[in-house]
Design an enzyme around this catalytic site. Sequence first.
Site, PDB file in Angstrom:
ATOM      1  CB  VAL A  66      27.451  16.872   7.781  1.00  0.00           C
ATOM      2  CG1 VAL A  66      26.947  17.449   6.481  1.00  0.00           C
ATOM      3  CG2 VAL A  66      26.883  15.489   8.063  1.00  0.00           C
ATOM      4  CG  ASN A  92      18.212  15.513   3.316  1.00  0.00           C
ATOM      5  OD1 ASN A  92      17.127  14.980   3.519  1.00  0.00           O
ATOM      6  ND2 ASN A  92      19.162  14.938   2.586  1.00  0.00           N
ATOM      7  CB  SER A 144      12.590  10.817  11.411  1.00  0.00           C
ATOM      8  OG  SER A 144      11.952   9.558  11.379  1.00  0.00           O
ATOM      9  CE1 TYR A 157      17.405   8.453  11.006  1.00  0.00           C
ATOM     10  CE2 TYR A 157      15.199   7.943  11.802  1.00  0.00           C
ATOM     11  CZ  TYR A 157      16.035   8.482  10.840  1.00  0.00           C
ATOM     12  OH  TYR A 157      15.487   9.057   9.714  1.00  0.00           O
ATOM     13  CB  ALA A 158      14.089   7.684  18.066  1.00  0.00           C
ATOM     14  CB  ALA A 159      18.210   9.930  20.791  1.00  0.00           C
ATOM     15  CB  SER A 160      19.834  11.825  16.059  1.00  0.00           C
ATOM     16  OG  SER A 160      19.110  11.146  15.039  1.00  0.00           O
ATOM     17  CE  LYS A 161      16.807  11.966  11.193  1.00  0.00           C
ATOM     18  NZ  LYS A 161      17.236  12.959  10.192  1.00  0.00           N
TER      19      LYS A 161
END
Length: 249
Positions: A66, A92, A144, A157-161
């Site tokens: 992806v 996902n 998330s 990760y938090a920024a992406s989610k």
Amino acid sequence: MNELAGQVAVVTGGSQGIGKAICLMLARQGATVVACARKVEKLQAVAEEAAKQCLSGKVQPYPLDVTDREAIDKMVEDVIAQHSKIDVLVNNAGITKDGLMLNMEDEQFEAVLTTNLRSAFWTVRAVSKYMVRARFGRIINISSVSGVMGNAGQSNYAASKAGLIGFTKSVAKELAKRNITCNAIAPGFVMTEMTDVLPEKVKEIVKPLIPMNRFGEPDDIASAAAFLAGSGAKYITGQVLVVDGGLCM
Ligand code: NAP
């Protein structure tokens, strides 16, 4: 049971964990599910499991990275060539590359943003063109609780989610008139290979914070995805469905 009979779904990261559970759940409800991930053998195993369980739908493996925008465009063209439509898209696929923000390398931040967020923009842009023509679509982005609450050691990760949540709401507003819904699911702590690698000590700290006092199972998230894909959710769009045993309420 056959709520999704005749529908075509694309699920990224469908080879294991939450994505695998989503593929099998949608196939159980009658959908033809195109499962995308990089590891072909694992995708093949999911397709075989679906066939063995004699599900009313089926799972078709499609090797895809992806982070490769052109490969995403080709996947969408291939699915349209074979099935003429895509009714459901589940973004996902996701990775973590945890570390404290002060020590985080650019590569660590970029890789997580590209896999978890940019890829969703690429798939939604490619798929929604056909959904708009069909005047129907269900887009589900797997975010998330880290994107809702933030999490030390997961700024990338938090920024992406969190980005996925803003993206979800904007797409929902743009496409609502075309009968296309776009929602996010924010799982809490779910037992998969992603969380297997966490130290026992971390799990011991997290578990008592979950009011339901257990970690989630991939099927807990798959049930939410099947609901959002089904007709019962036809008037729900732009929402974040938190599935976390009460962790972040
Ligand atoms: P997992 O077991 O690590 O599975 C991740 C999936 O993503 C695999 O199928 C993997 O397949 C695929 N993937 C990763 N990079 C990819 C790429 N570049 N191209 C295509 N596919 C790629 O993770 P999981 O726990 O099931 O998580 C699934 C989603 O839920 C993720 O978005 C994750 O952030 C989110 N989530 C998980 C939890 C949790 O507690 N587990 C909590 C909140 C949110 P290949 O490696 O074969 O490509």
